[in-house]
Design an enzyme around this catalytic site. Sequence first.
Site, PDB file in Angstrom:
ATOM      1  N   HIS A 177     -12.285  74.902  40.687  1.00 14.67           N
ATOM      2  CA  HIS A 177     -11.177  74.853  41.636  1.00 14.67           C
ATOM      3  C   HIS A 177     -11.225  76.078  42.535  1.00 14.67           C
ATOM      4  O   HIS A 177     -11.429  77.193  42.061  1.00 14.67           O
ATOM      5  CB  HIS A 177      -9.832  74.815  40.894  1.00 14.67           C
ATOM      6  CG  HIS A 177      -8.802  74.000  41.590  1.00 14.67           C
ATOM      7  ND1 HIS A 177      -8.310  74.335  42.828  1.00 14.67           N
ATOM      8  CD2 HIS A 177      -8.172  72.857  41.241  1.00 14.67           C
ATOM      9  CE1 HIS A 177      -7.421  73.433  43.197  1.00 14.67           C
ATOM     10  NE2 HIS A 177      -7.318  72.526  42.261  1.00 14.67           N
ATOM     11  N   TYR A 196       1.541  75.236  46.604  1.00 12.93           N
ATOM     12  CA  TYR A 196       2.680  76.149  46.587  1.00 12.93           C
ATOM     13  C   TYR A 196       3.616  75.746  47.722  1.00 12.93           C
ATOM     14  O   TYR A 196       3.252  75.863  48.900  1.00 12.93           O
ATOM     15  CB  TYR A 196       2.239  77.599  46.794  1.00 12.93           C
ATOM     16  CG  TYR A 196       1.356  78.149  45.704  1.00 12.93           C
ATOM     17  CD1 TYR A 196       1.861  78.435  44.439  1.00 12.93           C
ATOM     18  CD2 TYR A 196       0.001  78.407  45.935  1.00 12.93           C
ATOM     19  CE1 TYR A 196       1.061  78.953  43.443  1.00 12.93           C
ATOM     20  CE2 TYR A 196      -0.814  78.933  44.942  1.00 12.93           C
ATOM     21  CZ  TYR A 196      -0.275  79.200  43.695  1.00 12.93           C
ATOM     22  OH  TYR A 196      -1.078  79.719  42.705  1.00 12.93           O
ATOM     23  N   PRO A 223       4.034  83.595  35.198  1.00  9.91           N
ATOM     24  CA  PRO A 223       2.977  82.616  35.467  1.00  9.91           C
ATOM     25  C   PRO A 223       2.683  82.416  36.944  1.00  9.91           C
ATOM     26  O   PRO A 223       1.915  81.532  37.301  1.00  9.91           O
ATOM     27  CB  PRO A 223       3.533  81.329  34.842  1.00  9.91           C
ATOM     28  CG  PRO A 223       5.016  81.480  34.948  1.00  9.91           C
ATOM     29  CD  PRO A 223       5.284  82.954  34.746  1.00  9.91           C
ATOM     30  N   LYS A 235      -2.432  84.770  35.295  1.00  8.79           N
ATOM     31  CA  LYS A 235      -3.202  85.909  34.797  1.00  8.79           C
ATOM     32  C   LYS A 235      -3.149  86.077  33.279  1.00  8.79           C
ATOM     33  O   LYS A 235      -3.985  86.784  32.717  1.00  8.79           O
ATOM     34  CB  LYS A 235      -2.683  87.205  35.429  1.00  8.79           C
ATOM     35  CG  LYS A 235      -2.782  87.270  36.940  1.00  8.79           C
ATOM     36  CD  LYS A 235      -4.205  87.299  37.419  1.00  8.79           C
ATOM     37  CE  LYS A 235      -4.268  87.526  38.928  1.00  8.79           C
ATOM     38  NZ  LYS A 235      -5.635  87.410  39.443  1.00  8.79           N
ATOM     39  N   TYR A 263      -6.310  87.126  43.581  1.00  5.23           N
ATOM     40  CA  TYR A 263      -5.916  85.843  43.013  1.00  5.23           C
ATOM     41  C   TYR A 263      -6.858  85.430  41.883  1.00  5.23           C
ATOM     42  O   TYR A 263      -6.419  84.926  40.847  1.00  5.23           O
ATOM     43  CB  TYR A 263      -5.914  84.795  44.123  1.00  5.23           C
ATOM     44  CG  TYR A 263      -5.336  83.450  43.747  1.00  5.23           C
ATOM     45  CD1 TYR A 263      -4.018  83.321  43.334  1.00  5.23           C
ATOM     46  CD2 TYR A 263      -6.110  82.289  43.844  1.00  5.23           C
ATOM     47  CE1 TYR A 263      -3.482  82.086  43.023  1.00  5.23           C
ATOM     48  CE2 TYR A 263      -5.575  81.043  43.536  1.00  5.23           C
ATOM     49  CZ  TYR A 263      -4.268  80.946  43.119  1.00  5.23           C
ATOM     50  OH  TYR A 263      -3.740  79.717  42.809  1.00  5.23           O
TER      51      TYR A 263
END
Length: 387
Positions: free
Chosen positions: A68, A197, A289, A293, A384
């Site tokens: 991904h 998002y 979350p 991480k 990220y």
Amino acid sequence: MVVLGAGPAGLVLGNILVDRGIDCVVLERAERTHVQTRARAGFLAANTVRILERHGLAEGLRRNGRIHSTCEFRTEDGRFRLDYSGLGERERHTVYPQQELVTDLLTRFLERGGQIRFGTEALAVRDADTERPEVAVREADGRPGRWRARYVAGCDGRHGAARRSLPAGTVRHHRDHGVTWLGLLAEAPPSLDAVGYAVHERGFAGHMARTSEVTRYYLQCERGTQADTWSEERIWDELELRMRAREYGPLRRGRVVQRSVVDLESDVLEPLRHGALFLAGDAAGLISPSAAKGANLAVLEAAVLADALTDDLTAGDPRGLDAYSARCLTHIWRAQEFSHWMIGLLHGPSGADGESLFHNSLRRSRLTSLRTSRSHQDWFAEHYVGV
């Protein structure tokens, strides 16, 4: 070596130690079925995959994991996508449900001759300032018991015995971000070929694929919301509204099979070593979350600790153990900083007062910069994916 907890941190640590010929027992409060089915995170960073490959623990994720590399942001100003595999360090995630990774790690640990005691609850770690610390437990049959070893690794989470046993003077850094998510697992194929998002005046919504038939969603909700308060129809209607399905296409609906309420918090302990007791995973630091991480930090910390323990136990070199806390805290605080940034990017205060308008205008400006600035995109991609 006694390891508390059979999550990613404990099982990666146990696997590496046993593979190197170091005696190790893992004590786990839950039963095996529960350990292998509890759904958690699913996004593995490139460095996490490298660690697992290096130690012969990546066969399952290489066979069944999905690569991904794209985020899609949906805002009041439209939508934009970032292919982060071409930005920053040019690295990608591997999507592999945590319960499947834990199953792989557990199976490999037992194949290597590792010992694990399910249904055994650690109650306290004693004598950590000596060379023979003791773990007091409640055995599976309910009787009291104790385990002694040269070292103890507390990988048993934020409410485990390792944290409860820390001496006075341990520093706890804690922040409640004032944001609550309703976490959902749906038997529904992903509706996007990206992590979604959605920033909306009614609150944040998130879309994260897990498998070809299962998707995780998040909905921002009011603090104090109960997981079973919202009907499935309300959940899907709210997801479609916040993700602007009318503009960008409907969501693929399915049965909601798991719900949880998550208050976004950050929590870090310093130091991570107390004599013969070491903390790793959620016991070392809890992270929201918002940036995926937690499991990645757990694997990294386990690998660092395993190398340090190997040097000490096989070569009498304690330098790695002495540096463990400082080394891992560098990674933890880097991840915390990015997670904090993501929370501010995805959530804004409600209301029409001057302060709320100011903060929401800042958030909107950050999203515009992320959409238009290559240097900002490179920074985002590096943090990220990186740990």
